[in-house]
Write an enzyme that holds these catalytic residues in place. Structure first.
Site, short mmCIF file in Angstrom:
data_model
loop_
_atom_site.label_atom_id
_atom_site.label_comp_id
_atom_site.label_asym_id
_atom_site.label_seq_id
_atom_site.Cartn_x
_atom_site.Cartn_y
_atom_site.Cartn_z
N ARG A 220 0.94 -1.33 0.13
CA ARG A 220 -0.01 0.09 -0.14
C ARG A 220 0.81 1.30 0.00
NH1 ARG A 220 -3.81 -2.97 -1.81
NH2 ARG A 220 -5.33 -3.90 -0.19
N ASP B 90 -1.59 -13.12 -0.74
CA ASP B 90 -2.36 -11.99 -1.40
C ASP B 90 -2.53 -11.00 -0.11
OD1 ASP B 90 -3.52 -10.13 -2.99
OD2 ASP B 90 -4.98 -11.76 -3.58
#
Ligand SMILES: [Zn+2]
Ligand SMILES: [Zn+2]
Length: 428
Positions: free
Chosen positions: A67, A308
Site C-alpha cells: 500500500r 495475497d
C-alpha cells in the site's frame, strides 16, 4: 558484523537438500556456516535452545500488497515488513498497484530502498506489466529489473489484451522474470461480489463464475506455449484452473501457480450473513474447489502458497458487502493455517509445506533464501509447531486488522525470524 547464532537441538527441515533431522545449526557472518551434532559454540555466539522447534528456511511470499506509496493508512512498507517477520517470512514481493503505481525505474527503487530502510524482511519490488496498469502499453521491464524488480504484474487488474500479454511474456523472457497474472475475464466477472452459486443466489448478491478465472488461465497457458515465457498464475481458486495447469505442466510449459491460504481453508459458505472479511477476489469458492486446491498443493500442480496480503482499514471493510473492498491480511496467519489445514489435516508433510512456502518461491522467482545450504544467506524461521496462539486483531503487526480468523486458536508459534544472519523477530 552481527554475533554468530547457534540453534541447538531443533528439528532442521530443509526440503532443498532433503534434510529433516534433530541437530544444531550455526550462522556466522550472515550465512549458514554449519549443520551437525558436533558443532561447538564459537566465541560471542548467541546460543538459542531450539528443542521442540522447527528450524526451516525463512518463508517467502511472492504476492503481498504493501500500500505504500499512497495508502499508508492501510499499510506501509515498514509495517508490512514487520507483519511479515512476525509471520516467519524473510522475503516478500510487493505488488505494484499502489498510488501511484510502480511502473518505472525510480518507483521500483523507492520500494526497494524503503524495504532496506525498514531492515526487516527482504522486500522485492514487482513492477507493472503496463504503464499505469492501463493495459495499453508495456512498461520498461529492463529499467525496472535494473532497479531491483523481480517480476512484473498488473495485479488488481487482469491483462485483458492477449496481444499485450503475448508481448509481455516475450519481453519478460529476455530478462528471465515471470509475468504474474491476475486471472479474471473482466466483462464476465463484472459487478460480482462473491462466487456465483447457490449462496450468492440465496444472499441476492451478483456472482463471479469460476469461468471468469479459467478463461484467463487457459489463455495464459496457450500464450506460454506460444512465447516460451514464464507465466505465473496468481491466487488460483477453482478446480477447473487446477485441471488446466495440470495439463500445461504435462506439456512442459513454463507455467507456475500460487494458492492463498483462504482458498484452501474457507468456502463461499463463510460469506454467511454478508461478512466482508470473507470478501476477496477471486472469491471463496465451493467445497470441491477447495479440495482441488489442496490436492494441487499436495501434488505440486500448484507450486507455492502466497498470501495475497491485502490490508484495508476498518471503515472500508465496514461498508455494505457490495461496496466493501476485496481482500484480507494474511502474513501473520499463513504459517499457522498451513500447519492446521494442510499438515495437521493430513494433506501435506511438514517438509512439503516448507517447500511450498519457501523453497519453491525462491527457486521459481530466482530470489535469495529458500534453503539452509552451507554458504547460503541465513534467512531462517524457527517455530514451535505444537504451541498455539489466539488471533487477536489488537496484537497484529500489520496496520490493518481485516482477518476472518479473529478469536481462533492456531497452531504454530514463530520464535525467531532471521534475515541475513540478523534476528529481526523474537516471539514468545
Ligand atoms: Zn489479484
Ligand atoms: Zn493481489
Amino acid at each position: 558484523m552481527t554475533a554468530p547464532i547457534l540453534f541447538r537441538g531443533g528439528r532442521v527441515v530443509d526440503p532443498s537438500q532433503g534434510l529433516d533431522e534433530v541437530t544444531h545449526l550455526l550462522v556466522v557472518d550472515g550465512r549458514i556456516a554449519a549443520i551437525g551434532r558436533d558443532i561447538g559454540s564459537p566465541d560471542g555466539a548467541q546460543v538459542v535452545e531450539a528443542g521442540g522447534w522447527v528450524i526451516a528456511p525463512g518463508l517467502i511470499d511472492v504476492h503481498v500488497h504493501l500500500r505504500e506509496p499512497g495508502q499508508e493508512d492501510r499499510e506501509t512498507i515498514a509495517t508490512g515488513a514487520a507483519s511479515a517477520v512476525a509471520g516467519g517470512f524473510t522475503g516478500i514481493c510487493a505488488m505494484p498497484n499502489t498510488d501511484p503505481v510502480i511502473d518505472n525505474q525510480s518507483a521500483v527503487g523507492f520500494v526497494k530502498s524503503r524495504g532496506e530502510a525498514a531492515g526487516l524482511a527482504r522486500v522485492f519490488p514487482i513492477g507493472c506489466i503496463s504503464v499505469g496498469q492501463k493495459g495499453e502499453r508495456l512498461a520498461e521491464f529492463g529499467e525496472m529489473v535494473a532497479a531491483g524488480a523481480v517480476a512484473v504484474s498488473d495485479d488488481g487488474h487482469p491483462v485483458m489484451s492477449s496481444q499485450l500479454m503475448r508481448t509481455a511474456l516475450e519481453y519478460a523472457r529476455t530478462f528471465g522474470i515471470p509475468v504474474a497474472d491476475h486471472c479474471e475475464d473482466t466483462p464476465l466477472a463484472h459487478g460480482g461480489a462473491m462466487h456465483e452459486g447457490i449462496i450468492s443466489t440465496r444472499l441476492g448478491l451478483k456472482g463471479i463464475p469460476a469461468a471468469a478465472e479459467e478463461i484467463h488461465v487457459a489463455r495464459d497457458c496457450i500464450l506460454a506455449a506460444l512465447t516460451g515465457g514464464h507465466v505465473h498464475l496468481c491466487h488460483m481458486s477453482t478446480r477447473g484452473s487446477v485441471d488446466l495447469i495440470r495439463r500445461a505442466k504435462e506439456q512442459g510449459l513454463s507455467v507456475t501457480a500460487e494458492a492463498a491460504p483462504h482458498h484452501y481453508t474457507l468456502t463461499h459458505e463463510r460469506v454467511g450473513d454478508y461478512d466482508t472479511n470473507a470478501k476477496m477476489n477471486p472469491p471463496l469458492r465451493e467445497d470441491a474447489d477447495r479440495a482441488a486446491i489442496r490436492a494441487a498443493l499436495a501434488d505440486g500442480t500448484i507450486d507455492c502458497i502466497a498470501t495475497d496480503h491485502a490490508p484495508h482499514t476498518y471503515d472500508a471493510k465496514e461498508r455494505e458487502f457490495d461496496d466493501a473492498p476485496n481482500g484480507i491480511i494474511g502474513l501473520e496467519t499463513a504459517l499457522s493455517l498451513g500447519l492446521r489445514e494442510l499438515v495437521n489435516g493430513g494433506v501435506l508433510s511438514l517438509g512439503t509445506l516448507i517447500e511450498r512456502m519457501s523453497c519453491a518461491p525462491a527457486r521459481l522467482w530466482h530470489l535469495p533464501g529458500g534453503t539452509l545450504r552451507i554458504g547460503g544467506v541465513a534467512d531462517i524461521v524457527a517455530f514451535d509447531p505444537t504451541a498455539s496462539w489466539v488471533v487477536d486483531p489488537a496484537r497484529i503487526r500489520s496496520r490493518s486488522r481485516n482477518t476472518p480468523w479473529a478469536g481462533e486458536t492456531m497452531p504454530g508459534v514463530v520464535k525467531r525470524t532471521v534475515v541475513g544472519g540478523r534476528v529481526v523477530f523474537t516471539g514468545q
